[in-house]
Design a protein around this motif. Structure first.
Motif: not given
Ligand SMILES: CC(C)(COP(=O)(O)OP(=O)(O)OC[C@H]1O[C@@H](n2cnc3c(N)ncnc32)[C@H](O)[C@@H]1OP(=O)(O)O)[C@@H](O)C(=O)NCCC(=O)NCCS
Length: 211
Positions: A121-136
């Motif tokens: 019944g939920s929306m499933f967030l299968n993946a979230v990812a950010v390129a290494g030098n763009y994190r934070g």
């Protein structure tokens, strides 16, 4: 030996968010593999000579009827860098045993506890990812916020996700963002999937903003 340059600070760069397009496929597949933390390599590596997990994930991203489809992705783009972040999400109810029929059985059996621990019944967030030098820089947060908005637009009242119990930075981000722990899928130890503690199901109940 050449020195690898330090990644530059990206904090001043403008980041845009948009629905994915077919041409984003390769970048999306690379980021989805990163989000999997070895899951896709565990499932798909060495099945077919010369075909890597990345290739199989990229094929899924390129299809219309695959959960990994680009149609189920939002991307963050940064100027000349192109795609620097992705969120891949779809209704949890669209996952069934049949989704995984093509998997080699011992690999499927190994991750079965994860597949059975879903927030229907939920929306499933299968993946979230950010390129290494763009994190934070808040990109992951923005992607999650946009996935929440899309869930509400689709009439789904919760966003859920699986995260490896040992992925401490991601769990901290999700908790800060209002996700709570629902349960843990215990997986047997495997040298090919080296995570301690199993996979944690988290979810967040979404509140529609007043009109
Ligand atoms: C998890 C992940 C997606 C987070 O993406 P991100 O863009 O770094 O996320 P954010 O920048 O929004 O938040 C991360 C941290 O940066 C901080 N931050 C947020 N906005 C910021 C800003 N504008 N400037 C500086 N720091 C900021 C947050 O407070 C957070 O701090 P914390 O480490 O104490 O929790 C990213 O680390 C990643 O791709 N990891 C590898 C793949 C992965 O594990 N994905 C999750 C699978 S379940």
């Amino acid at each position: 030996m050449d020195r690898i340059p330090e990644p530059k600070s990206r904090r001043d760069e403008r980041i845009d968010y948009r629905p994915a397009m077919p041409d984003d496929g390769a970048a999306i597949a690379g980021l989805i593999c990163q989000a999997g933390g070895g899951l896709y390599e565990f499932l798909f590596d060495d099945l077919i000579p010369f075909v890597r997990a990345f290739d199989i994930v990229a094929a899924g991203v390129g299809m219309s009827d695959s959960p990994l489809s680009w149609e189920n992705c939002l991307v963050a783009t940064g100027g000349s860098a192109g795609v620097v972040g992705v969120a891949n999400f779809f209704p949890a109810d669209s996952i069934s045993d049949e989704t995984f029929l093509s998997l080699v059985s011992d690999r499927f059996e190994h991750i079965r506890p994860m597949l059975q621990l879903l927030d229907r019944g939920s929306m499933f967030l299968n993946a979230v990812a950010v390129a290494g030098n763009y994190r934070g820089n808040g990109i992951g947060t923005r992607l999650i916020e946009r996935a929440e908005a899309r869930a509400l637009e689709a009439g789904l009242p919760r966003l859920s996700l699986h995260v490896w119990v040992d992925n401490v930075p991601a769990i901290r981000l999700y908790k800060r963002h209002g996700f709570t722990e629902v349960g843990i899928a215990e997986l047997a130890a495997s040298p090919r999937l080296p995570h301690r503690g199993g996979s944690l199901l988290m979810r967040k109940t979404l509140l529609r903003s007043p009109d």
